[in-house]
Each structure stands twice: as structure tokens, then as C-alpha cells.
Design a protein around this motif. Structure first.
Motif, PDB file in Angstrom:
ATOM      1  N   PHE A   1       0.842  -1.199   0.000  1.00 14.98           N
ATOM      2  CA  PHE A   1       0.000   0.000   0.000  1.00 14.98           C
ATOM      3  C   PHE A   1       0.878   1.250   0.000  1.00 14.98           C
ATOM      4  O   PHE A   1       2.067   1.185   0.297  1.00 14.98           O
ATOM      5  CB  PHE A   1      -0.951   0.030   1.208  1.00 14.98           C
ATOM      6  CG  PHE A   1      -0.283  -0.073   2.545  1.00 14.98           C
ATOM      7  CD1 PHE A   1      -0.014  -1.298   3.114  1.00 14.98           C
ATOM      8  CD2 PHE A   1       0.087   1.079   3.251  1.00 14.98           C
ATOM      9  CE1 PHE A   1       0.604  -1.405   4.355  1.00 14.98           C
ATOM     10  CE2 PHE A   1       0.698   0.989   4.486  1.00 14.98           C
ATOM     11  CZ  PHE A   1       0.968  -0.258   5.047  1.00 14.98           C
ATOM     12  N   LYS A   2       0.222   2.346  -0.332  1.00 16.98           N
ATOM     13  CA  LYS A   2       0.893   3.653  -0.390  1.00 16.98           C
ATOM     14  C   LYS A   2       0.234   4.592   0.617  1.00 16.98           C
ATOM     15  O   LYS A   2      -0.997   4.666   0.694  1.00 16.98           O
ATOM     16  CB  LYS A   2       0.754   4.217  -1.801  1.00 16.98           C
ATOM     17  CG  LYS A   2       1.452   5.522  -2.057  1.00 16.98           C
ATOM     18  CD  LYS A   2       0.592   6.745  -1.927  1.00 16.98           C
ATOM     19  CE  LYS A   2      -0.559   6.842  -2.889  1.00 16.98           C
ATOM     20  NZ  LYS A   2      -1.399   8.029  -2.655  1.00 16.98           N
ATOM     21  N   LEU A   3       1.041   5.272   1.389  1.00 16.72           N
ATOM     22  CA  LEU A   3       0.520   6.265   2.344  1.00 16.72           C
ATOM     23  C   LEU A   3       1.082   7.638   2.023  1.00 16.72           C
ATOM     24  O   LEU A   3       2.167   7.751   1.438  1.00 16.72           O
ATOM     25  CB  LEU A   3       0.939   5.908   3.780  1.00 16.72           C
ATOM     26  CG  LEU A   3       0.491   4.565   4.355  1.00 16.72           C
ATOM     27  CD1 LEU A   3       1.103   4.360   5.737  1.00 16.72           C
ATOM     28  CD2 LEU A   3      -1.030   4.465   4.426  1.00 16.72           C
ATOM     29  N   GLU A   4       0.342   8.665   2.426  1.00 15.73           N
ATOM     30  CA  GLU A   4       0.864  10.026   2.376  1.00 15.73           C
ATOM     31  C   GLU A   4       0.640  10.663   3.742  1.00 15.73           C
ATOM     32  O   GLU A   4      -0.376  10.424   4.380  1.00 15.73           O
ATOM     33  CB  GLU A   4       0.152  10.838   1.287  1.00 15.73           C
ATOM     34  CG  GLU A   4       0.469  10.316  -0.101  1.00 15.73           C
ATOM     35  CD  GLU A   4      -0.176  11.126  -1.215  1.00 15.73           C
ATOM     36  OE1 GLU A   4      -0.467  12.326  -1.010  1.00 15.73           O
ATOM     37  OE2 GLU A   4      -0.381  10.557  -2.296  1.00 15.73           O
ATOM     38  N   PHE A   5       1.600  11.457   4.159  1.00 12.81           N
ATOM     39  CA  PHE A   5       1.514  12.146   5.439  1.00 12.81           C
ATOM     40  C   PHE A   5       1.497  13.653   5.203  1.00 12.81           C
ATOM     41  O   PHE A   5       1.941  14.131   4.153  1.00 12.81           O
ATOM     42  CB  PHE A   5       2.698  11.768   6.328  1.00 12.81           C
ATOM     43  CG  PHE A   5       2.654  10.319   6.771  1.00 12.81           C
ATOM     44  CD1 PHE A   5       2.065   9.971   7.974  1.00 12.81           C
ATOM     45  CD2 PHE A   5       3.172   9.306   5.962  1.00 12.81           C
ATOM     46  CE1 PHE A   5       2.004   8.642   8.381  1.00 12.81           C
ATOM     47  CE2 PHE A   5       3.112   7.974   6.361  1.00 12.81           C
ATOM     48  CZ  PHE A   5       2.527   7.638   7.576  1.00 12.81           C
ATOM     49  N   GLY A   6       0.964  14.374   6.209  1.00 15.18           N
ATOM     50  CA  GLY A   6       0.934  15.829   6.092  1.00 15.18           C
ATOM     51  C   GLY A   6       1.279  16.469   7.422  1.00 15.18           C
ATOM     52  O   GLY A   6       1.326  15.796   8.457  1.00 15.18           O
ATOM     53  N   ARG A   7       1.544  17.778   7.366  1.00 17.56           N
ATOM     54  CA  ARG A   7       1.818  18.549   8.587  1.00 17.56           C
ATOM     55  C   ARG A   7       0.619  19.442   8.890  1.00 17.56           C
ATOM     56  O   ARG A   7       0.178  20.199   8.007  1.00 17.56           O
ATOM     57  CB  ARG A   7       3.028  19.458   8.399  1.00 17.56           C
ATOM     58  CG  ARG A   7       4.310  18.742   8.117  1.00 17.56           C
ATOM     59  CD  ARG A   7       5.460  19.747   7.948  1.00 17.56           C
ATOM     60  NE  ARG A   7       6.628  19.063   7.430  1.00 17.56           N
ATOM     61  CZ  ARG A   7       6.968  18.996   6.154  1.00 17.56           C
ATOM     62  NH1 ARG A   7       6.234  19.611   5.239  1.00 17.56           N
ATOM     63  NH2 ARG A   7       8.044  18.328   5.776  1.00 17.56           N
ATOM     64  N   LEU A   8       0.128  19.380  10.131  1.00 15.26           N
ATOM     65  CA  LEU A   8      -0.873  20.338  10.588  1.00 15.26           C
ATOM     66  C   LEU A   8      -0.189  21.698  10.719  1.00 15.26           C
ATOM     67  O   LEU A   8       1.033  21.793  10.616  1.00 15.26           O
ATOM     68  CB  LEU A   8      -1.438  19.911  11.952  1.00 15.26           C
ATOM     69  CG  LEU A   8      -2.114  18.538  12.013  1.00 15.26           C
ATOM     70  CD1 LEU A   8      -2.584  18.253  13.443  1.00 15.26           C
ATOM     71  CD2 LEU A   8      -3.294  18.479  11.046  1.00 15.26           C
ATOM     72  N   SER A   9      -0.980  22.750  10.992  1.00 16.76           N
ATOM     73  CA  SER A   9      -0.379  24.098  11.062  1.00 16.76           C
ATOM     74  C   SER A   9       0.672  24.191  12.169  1.00 16.76           C
ATOM     75  O   SER A   9       1.601  24.984  12.076  1.00 16.76           O
ATOM     76  CB  SER A   9      -1.455  25.168  11.227  1.00 16.76           C
ATOM     77  OG  SER A   9      -2.196  24.898  12.395  1.00 16.76           O
TER      78      SER A   9
ATOM     79  N   GLY B   1       2.737  21.795  12.837  1.00 13.45           N
ATOM     80  CA  GLY B   1       3.860  20.937  12.449  1.00 13.45           C
ATOM     81  C   GLY B   1       3.659  19.457  12.763  1.00 13.45           C
ATOM     82  O   GLY B   1       4.449  18.622  12.325  1.00 13.45           O
ATOM     83  N   THR B   2       2.582  19.130  13.486  1.00 10.85           N
ATOM     84  CA  THR B   2       2.324  17.717  13.812  1.00 10.85           C
ATOM     85  C   THR B   2       2.147  16.886  12.538  1.00 10.85           C
ATOM     86  O   THR B   2       1.407  17.287  11.631  1.00 10.85           O
ATOM     87  CB  THR B   2       1.022  17.584  14.653  1.00 10.85           C
ATOM     88  OG1 THR B   2       1.133  18.444  15.777  1.00 10.85           O
ATOM     89  CG2 THR B   2       0.797  16.143  15.105  1.00 10.85           C
ATOM     90  N   ILE B   3       2.820  15.749  12.494  1.00  6.74           N
ATOM     91  CA  ILE B   3       2.695  14.843  11.342  1.00  6.74           C
ATOM     92  C   ILE B   3       1.478  13.935  11.534  1.00  6.74           C
ATOM     93  O   ILE B   3       1.342  13.281  12.582  1.00  6.74           O
ATOM     94  CB  ILE B   3       3.970  13.965  11.213  1.00  6.74           C
ATOM     95  CG1 ILE B   3       5.185  14.825  10.854  1.00  6.74           C
ATOM     96  CG2 ILE B   3       3.775  12.829  10.210  1.00  6.74           C
ATOM     97  CD1 ILE B   3       5.296  15.238   9.409  1.00  6.74           C
ATOM     98  N   VAL B   4       0.596  13.919  10.544  1.00  9.59           N
ATOM     99  CA  VAL B   4      -0.566  13.017  10.589  1.00  9.59           C
ATOM    100  C   VAL B   4      -0.690  12.275   9.258  1.00  9.59           C
ATOM    101  O   VAL B   4      -0.253  12.766   8.210  1.00  9.59           O
ATOM    102  CB  VAL B   4      -1.899  13.772  10.879  1.00  9.59           C
ATOM    103  CG1 VAL B   4      -1.848  14.507  12.211  1.00  9.59           C
ATOM    104  CG2 VAL B   4      -2.281  14.723   9.745  1.00  9.59           C
ATOM    105  N   LEU B   5      -1.325  11.106   9.318  1.00  5.40           N
ATOM    106  CA  LEU B   5      -1.622  10.348   8.104  1.00  5.40           C
ATOM    107  C   LEU B   5      -2.717  11.086   7.337  1.00  5.40           C
ATOM    108  O   LEU B   5      -3.714  11.511   7.926  1.00  5.40           O
ATOM    109  CB  LEU B   5      -2.093   8.939   8.507  1.00  5.40           C
ATOM    110  CG  LEU B   5      -2.429   7.979   7.382  1.00  5.40           C
ATOM    111  CD1 LEU B   5      -1.223   7.716   6.490  1.00  5.40           C
ATOM    112  CD2 LEU B   5      -2.960   6.667   7.955  1.00  5.40           C
ATOM    113  N   ALA B   6      -2.524  11.246   6.028  1.00  7.44           N
ATOM    114  CA  ALA B   6      -3.494  11.995   5.215  1.00  7.44           C
ATOM    115  C   ALA B   6      -3.878  11.180   3.978  1.00  7.44           C
ATOM    116  O   ALA B   6      -3.713   9.958   3.963  1.00  7.44           O
ATOM    117  CB  ALA B   6      -2.901  13.340   4.835  1.00  7.44           C
TER     118      ALA B   6
END
Ligand code: TMP
Length: 237
Positions: free
Chosen positions: A176-184, A186-191
């Protein structure tokens, strides 16, 4: 949750602003592409399935301690998510050889690994999402060393959780493929999403493909395969 103007349209989803600057609405389409947009088509009902499935799996992961962008399912195609800036890395976990791994290394599809593997691609359509290692990601300042370590540990945790969940559904999680993002802050979350578009899912008993490879490889029975995995997931919740 009010939908304001469209922020972005991707290959499989549209993203809309809301009155809350920290919240976006994603809307799942039935459009399907493969090979970096070269192959185009429609998978009827896919948007509804991917929206539901991704939300259910993200909630499962959240409960198990993996932070995600999920906020609230709004209707059958739309979900409120936390606004993130996407880390431009596609994070791919593999438990079994398939797809580009099999092609690149000359390994037959179906060879089971002793341990899961991880790889990164640079999320960049113009360049065709080239494979890269974590040092390349650091050199290009795509993420910090700490972020990359966190992303790796989340990705392997997601694999453990989803592998055992799908096994209970009689489905083998191949890769599988995942992408992560940063909240404002800077917290890293799965997106992004977790769906048959982004996972290889094989029937554990027969090996039948129940994912987007049916579309990529013109195998037919695409809609039925998506409906089948969704059905199994719902029966096992
Ligand atoms: P690959 O074998 O083609 O590299 O694909 C590995 C996994 O990543 C597979 O489950 C499908 C998924 N994937 C995406 O979600 N998006 C993509 O653009 C590609 C190429 C693969």
C-alpha cells in the motif's frame, strides 16, 4: 460543515475550503487513472466506497495511536479532514512482491517477504514520482530527519494494524501507499486515503485481486472487486 470554493482537484478527489481555515472537505470521484494519468477511466461507485473505507480504516488507526487527518464523514462521497500541507513523499510498504517491485527486481508476484519493506517516491507528477531514499528526501528538504523517522514508524505500525485487520476479513494486504501531512503546528498526521486505489488486496483463499490492479491491467470485474472488499470490511467491523 459548509463547503466553500474548490481549493484543488486531483486525479481521484476534489478538495474544498470551509469557513474553518484548519478544516477542508474532500470529495471522492469515480475517476480512475493509472501510469501517471496515461490511462484514464471510471470505476462506477468507487468514490463512495473509497470515502467510506478510508474513513473506517483511519478511525481504526486513530484508535490504535496513529494520528490521521480524519474529522467527520459528511455524506457518502464527502469527508471533513484537518488541513495539512502534504509531505511530498509517497510511502510504500510491501509485505509481498508485486507491481513495480516485481518488475524492478525480477521477482515473481506473490513472493512473501520475511519482513515488510519500505520505500519512498518523490510525489512529483512531472518527474513521474521517482523512487528515492531517505537521504535524497533530506537533501531535497522534503522532510526533516525526525519527520522521516516518525513517518517510517507510523507506516510500519499502519502495516501491522491493517494486515491483521484485513486477514480477519479473508484478505491479504500485499502492499500500500501512504501520504503524510503537517498540521499548522507541524504535527505529522496520516493523510490522503487508504482504499483499493492505494492498496493491493488479494483474496486470502484464492489469490484473486480485489483492488485497482484490475483496472490497471484491464482484468474486468473492477466494480465487483471494490464492492467485495468493502462488504468484507463491513462484515468484520
Ligand atoms: P507499485 O507496485 O506500482 O509501486 O505500487 C505499490 C503500491 O502503491 C500499490 O498498492 C499501489 C499503490 N500506488 C498508489 O497508491 N499510487 C500510485 O501512484 C502508485 C504507482 C502505486
Amino acid at each position: 460543515m459548509e463547503k466553500l470554493e474548490q481549493l484543488y482537484e486531483g486525479k481521484a478527489k476534489k478538495v474544498f475550503l470551509t469557513p474553518d481555515p484548519e478544516i477542508l472537505i474532500v470529495s471522492y470521484k469515480d475517476d480512475a487513472t493509472a501510469f501517471n494519468g496515461l490511462k484514464k477511466g471510471t470505476i462506477a461507485g468507487k468514490g463512495v466506497i473509497n470515502n467510506r473505507m478510508s474513513n473506517l480504516l483511519m478511525q481504526l488507526l486513530e484508535k490504535a495511536g496513529v494520528p490521521t487527518h480524519f474529522v467527520e464523514e459528511l455524506n457518502e462521497r464527502e469527508t471533513a479532514v484537518k488541513r495539512v500541507s502534504i509531505v511530498p513523499l509517497e510511502v510504500i510498504i510491501r509485505n509481498i512482491a508485486a507491481g513495480s517491485f516485481s518488475k524492478r527486481y525480477g521477482v515473481p508476484e506473490g513472493v512473501v517477504f520475511d519482513e515488510p519493506t519500505i520505500e519512498f517516491s518523490y510525489k512529483n507528477d512531472e518527474l513521474g514520482d521517482p523512487l528515492m531514499n531517505s537521504y535524497h528526501a533530506l537533501a531535497l528538504k522534503l522532510a526533516t530527519r525526525e519527520e522521516i523517522e516518525l513517518i517510517k514508524s507510523y507506516a510500519f505500525k499502519v502495516d501491522e494494524i491493517l494486515r491483521s485487520f484485513w486477514a480477519e476479513c479473508g484478505v491479504t494486504l500485499v502492499d500500500f501507499k501512504l501520504e503524510f501531512g503537517r498540521l499548522s503546528d507541524g504535527t505529522i498526521v496520516l493523510a490522503d486515503e487508504i482504499s483499493p486505489d492505494t492498496c493491493r488486496l488479494w483474496d486470502s483463499a484464492t489469490g484473486e485481486k480485489l483492488d485497482k490492479d484490475r483496472f490497471r491491467r484491464d482484468m474486468g470485474g473492477v466494480e465487483d472487486a471494490y464492492a467485495e472488499v468493502m462488504d468484507r470490511l463491513l462484515k468484520n467491523l
